[in-house]
Write an enzyme that holds these catalytic residues in place. Structure first.
Site, PDB file in Angstrom:
ATOM      1  N   SER A 262       0.854  -1.183   0.000  1.00  0.00           N
ATOM      2  CA  SER A 262       0.000   0.000   0.000  1.00  0.00           C
ATOM      3  C   SER A 262       0.887   1.228   0.000  1.00  0.00           C
ATOM      4  CB  SER A 262      -0.889   0.013   1.232  1.00  0.00           C
ATOM      5  OG  SER A 262      -0.097   0.289   2.370  1.00  0.00           O
ATOM      6  N   LYS A 263       0.236   2.382  -0.185  1.00  0.00           N
ATOM      7  CA  LYS A 263       0.991   3.629  -0.222  1.00  0.00           C
ATOM      8  C   LYS A 263       1.766   3.836   1.068  1.00  0.00           C
ATOM      9  CE  LYS A 263      -2.471   6.025  -2.603  1.00  0.00           C
ATOM     10  NZ  LYS A 263      -3.246   7.189  -2.942  1.00  0.00           N
ATOM     11  N   ARG A 264       1.178   3.351   2.183  1.00  0.00           N
ATOM     12  CA  ARG A 264       1.813   3.619   3.470  1.00  0.00           C
ATOM     13  C   ARG A 264       2.760   2.498   3.864  1.00  0.00           C
ATOM     14  NH1 ARG A 264      -3.571   5.769   6.603  1.00  0.00           N
ATOM     15  NH2 ARG A 264      -4.710   5.833   4.654  1.00  0.00           N
TER      16      ARG A 264
END
Ligand code: GLU
Length: 501
Positions: A262-264
Site C-alpha cells: 500500500s501507499k503507506r
C-alpha cells in the site's frame, strides 16, 4: 443492460503516487470499459484535505498516459458530469445530506473528539471496543437524544458531524461479481460519519452520490473497500437509488508474507513500487519507477493484468488489445496475489522489440564514434545477444565486445593466468589461428575440438576477446570480429601479461 452503457471510474485520492495496486485498479477499469465499448472516467476524490499531497494528480495523469490506459472522461479530459473533483461538488453533497436529514436516515452528532476518546478508553479498560452504533447512540450527544429546541440551540452554537443511522436487525445481501453473495448483519455496522465538522462530505457519502450522478454501472475497486460496501448499499437505498454492480479486487501481497502493498507500506520492498518516478515533496528525493528502470509500458501492463486475473488461456504475453478482448471480471481471483519481480522482468524481456534494441545500440555505437560498423553487423549482434537481456539498456553491456577491444581484464582470472606459460600458449594459438583460412565459427569449432587443453585455451581466448569469462559462443565471436581484430586482441592480452610479470 446494454453493453454500450458501461461506465466505470477510477477514483484515486490525491494522497501521493499510485502504487502497483492503484494502477492495477485503473487498468482493470480500463480493460472492462473497453471490452464493453464503455466509458472510463477519472474522478479525483479529494475530500480529505489533511491527506492531500501535491503533484499526486499530475502523477496519476502521467502514469495513465504512460500505461496507455487514458480515461475518456473526467479530470484532465472533461465531460458531461463535471466537476470531477469531489472538493468542487460539496454543494451537491449538501443537498443530498439535507434530503437524508429530512427523511431521518441521518442525524446530527455533537460529541467532541475528547468525548469519543473517553468512551473508547472506558470500553478498552473493560476489554471492549467502543463503536458509535445502534446500541450506543442513544447514550451519546446527538439529535436522537435531544428535543427539537435543544437541537436548534446546539446547531447555533456547536459544531457537529452528520452520521448515518444504521437500522439493526437486518441481514443485508450484497452481490459482488468476484466474490458472489455476501450477507452482512447490520447489527455489526456502526454509524459512519457522512459529513465532517468542517462541513465537508466524507468519501462514503461523496462517492455514492457521484457514482449515481455520473451513472457508474460497475464499481471496480480494491478489496479494502469491501467492509464499507454495506454502508454504501444502505446509502443507495436511503437515497432511493439502485446500486451499481460491485467488483472488489484482491490485494497484492508482498512475497515475504508481510502483508499487503500500500501507499503507506512501501519500505523495505525489494522491488519498485511506483509505475513512474516520484519526487517526495518534503525531501525532493526521487524514487525511480518502472518506467525509469527500463520497463516497457506494454510489459508492465501485461504483468499487472495477470496479477489477479486469469485470462483462461495458456498464453501469457498479451498486447493491450488482446487483454481488452479477453478481460472479464468473473475471472478475477478472490484471494490475494503475490507480486514477483523475476516474472515481471521476464514479461519485459518478452515485450522487447528488436527495432528498439537496434535504435539503442546504434546510438551507443555512434556515441563512441565506432563508425565503421555496418547496420548488418549491428543486427547480427542483436540476434546473437538478445536472449541474454531483459531491458533494452542491457544490450551494450552484453555486446560491447563486438565493438570495442577490452581495456581491462577480469582480475581474478587474469591474475591466475599471469605467467610465462600462458604467453607461450597464446603465441602458439596465434600461429594456429593465423593459418586457418576460413575463419568461420563452424571451421574454428571443428579445429579446436580436437585440441588437447581445449577448455583452458578457450578461456584464454575469451579473456582476450571479451575481457571477462562472459559472452556468447567464443567461435562465433571470432567469426564476427574477423581474423585481424581477433589476433590483435590476443596480442594485446599477451602484452598485458608481459607488463605484469
Ligand atoms: N478514493 C478511494 C481510494 O483512493 C477510491 C475508492 C473507490 O473506488 O470507491 O481508494
Amino acid at each position: 443492460m446494454s453493453s454500450h452503457s458501461v461506465r466505470v471510474r477510477f477514483a484515486p485520492s490525491p494522497t501521493g503516487p499510485l502504487h502497483l495496486g492503484g494502477i492495477r485498479t485503473a487498468l482493470y477499469n480500463y480493460l472492462f470499459s473497453k471490452k464493453h465499448g464503455g466509458t472510463f472516467i477519472l474522478r479525483i476524490e479529494d475530500t480529505d484535505q489533511k491527506r492531500f499531497v501535491e503533484n499526486s494528480e499530475s502523477y496519476i495523469l502521467e502514469t495513465l498516459k504512460w500505461c496507455q490506459i487514458e480515461p475518456d472522461e473526467g479530470v484532465g479530459y472533461g465531460g458531461p458530469y463535471s466537476p470531477y473533483y469531489q472538493s468542487q461538488r460539496m454543494d451537491i453533497y449538501r443537498m443530498y445530506i439535507n434530503k437524508l436529514l429530512k427523511k431521518g436516515y441521518v442525524y446530527y452528532a455533537f460529541d467532541t473528539d475528547q468525548d469519543i476518546d473517553k468512551k473508547r478508553k472506558e470500553y478498552s479498560n473493560r476489554d471492549l471496543t467502543f463503536s458509535y452504533n445502534s446500541r450506543n447512540r442513544m447514550y451519546m450527544n446527538n439529535s436522537l437524544t435531544m428535543t427539537k429546541e435543544q437541537l436548534h440551540d446546539k446547531l447555533q452554537s456547536d459544531s457537529y458531524v452528520i452520521r448515518f443511522k444504521i437500522e439493526p436487525g437486518e441481514k443485508l445481501k450484497i452481490y459482488d461479481i468476484i466474490r458472489g453473495n455476501i450477507i452482512v448483519d447490520t447489527d455489526h455496522l456502526d454509524d459512519k460519519i457522512l459529513l465532517k465538522s468542517d462541513g465537508l462530505a466524507t468519501y462514503h457519502l461523496a462517492h455514492t452520490i457521484d457514482d449515481h450522478l455520473m451513472k457508474i454501472t460497475h464499481v471496480i475497486r480494491g478489496e479494502e473497500w469491501l467492509p464499507s460496501t454495506s454502508l454504501h448499499v444502505l446509502l443507495y437505498r436511503a437515497l432511493g437509488w439502485t446500486t451499481p454492480n460491485f467488483a472488489h479486487l484482491p490485494l497484492i501481497l508482498r512475497n515475504n508474507g508481510k502483508g499487503k502493498i500500500s501507499k503507506r507500506n512501501t519500505n523495505n520492498l525489494n522491488f519498485p513500487i511506483y509505475p513512474i518516478q516520484w519526487k517526495i515533496p518534503k525531501t525532493q528525493i526521487l524514487i525511480p519507477g518502472y518506467r525509469e528502470l527500463g520497463y516497457l509500458p506494454e510489459a508492465f501492463v501485461n504483468m499487472l493484468a495477470l496479477l489477479g486475473w486469469n485470462p483462461g488461456v495458456k498464453k501469457e504475453i498479451f498486447s493491450l488489445q488482446e487483454l481488452i478482448h479477453l478481460f472479464s471480471l468473473e475471472k478475477i481471483k478472490k484471494s490475494g496475489v503475490y507480486f514477483d519481480i523475476k516474472k515481471t522482468n521476464w514479461f519485459n524481456k518478452k515485450h522487447l522489440k528488436k527495432e528498439d534494441i537496434f535504435a539503442f545500440l546504434f546510438r551507443e555505437v555512434k556515441k563512441r564514434s565506432i563508425l565503421y560498423k555496418k547496420k548488418d553487423y549491428l543486427w547480427k549482434v542483436i540476434y546473437l545477444t538478445m536472449d541474454r537481456i531483459h531491458f533494452i539498456h542491457e544490450i551494450w553491456e552484453h555486446s560491447s565486445y563486438f565493438f570495442v577491444s577490452p581495456n581491462s581484464y577480469e582480475d581474478n582470472f587474469f591474475n591466475k593466468i599471469c605467467h610465462e606459460n600462458t604467453i607461450i600458449e597464446l603465441e602458439n594459438a596465434k600461429i594456429l589461428l593465423y593459418n586457418i583460412n576460413s575463419f568461420s565459427s563452424v571451421n574454428l569449432t571443428c579445429f579446436f575440438q580436437k585440441k588437447k587443453n581445449k577448455h583452458k585455451i578457450m578461456q584464454l581466448f575469451r579473456l582476450a576477446l571479451v575481457g571477462s569469462l562472459k559472452g556468447i559462443d567464443i567461435f562465433i565471436i571470432f567469426e564476427m570480429l574477423g581474423k585481424e581484430e581477433s589476433l590483435l586482441r590476443i596480442e594485446k592480452l599477451i602484452n598485458r601479461i608481459k607488463e605484469k610479470i
